[in-house]
Design a protein around this motif. Structure first.
Motif: not given
Length: 165
Positions: A9-19, A27-29, A48-58
């Motif tokens: 996954h791309a760079k994630s945000s830590w701006s909400v510590a309680s999340l 994040n923007d990057r 790419i024929d298929a995109f398979v992902s973890s359901p985590a938001r990022r």
């Protein structure tokens, strides 16, 4: 011949510590890096024929940004809960259950499991750590994904965004 792309996954945000970790967004990057990396794959003529992902938001958002770059329907992303905090064994199981109609599959997931998994795929191309939004790809000499584990694997590429700072 099949192609497997493993994408952290791309760079994630830590701006909400309680999340909750599962719910962290990009994040923007991260929002900039994912389309960039998708374009780099397209520049190399990698389909790419298929995109398979973890359901985590990022991870899901990273998959969505790749899908958009590839002009694919976001509803076609295959979400697999086991890819969140997956071990290498889970990655192998997920790959072996892929639909054989897919010849090139991108899997979006997380560290540390993703780094551990890619290091079992191409022993001569060790990756100490998959940076955010990195792509590791291999060709596999198979016609059915169920044969993945024991099949011959050929390193294709390892790429990641360079931080512009």
């Amino acid at each position: 011949m099949k192609t497997l792309l493993i994408i952290r996954h791309a760079k994630s945000s830590w701006s909400v510590a309680s999340l909750n970790d599962f719910d962290r967004s990009l994040n923007d990057r991260g929002k900039k890096d994912a389309p960039l990396m998708a374009q780099r794959l397209q520049d190399r003529k990698i389909m790419i024929d298929a995109f398979v992902s973890s359901p985590a938001r990022r991870a899901k958002k990273t998959a969505e940004l790749f899908c958009t770059a590839y002009h694919k329907n976001l509803n076609d992303i295959i979400l697999i809960s086991a890819l969140y905090q997956a071990t290498p064994e889970i990655f192998f199981d997920v790959v072996e259950q892929l639909n054989d109609d897919f010849n090139s599959v991108a899997i979006f997931s997380h560290n540390p499991g993703i780094s551990e998994f890619v290091n079992q795929l191409a022993e001569d191309k060790a990756v100490n750590n998959m940076p955010t939004c990195s792509v590791f790809a291999i060709h596999i000499t198979i016609s059915k994904w169920k044969d993945f584990r024991k099949a011959k694997k050929e390193f294709l590429l390892f790429d990641f965004p360079k931080e512009n700072s």
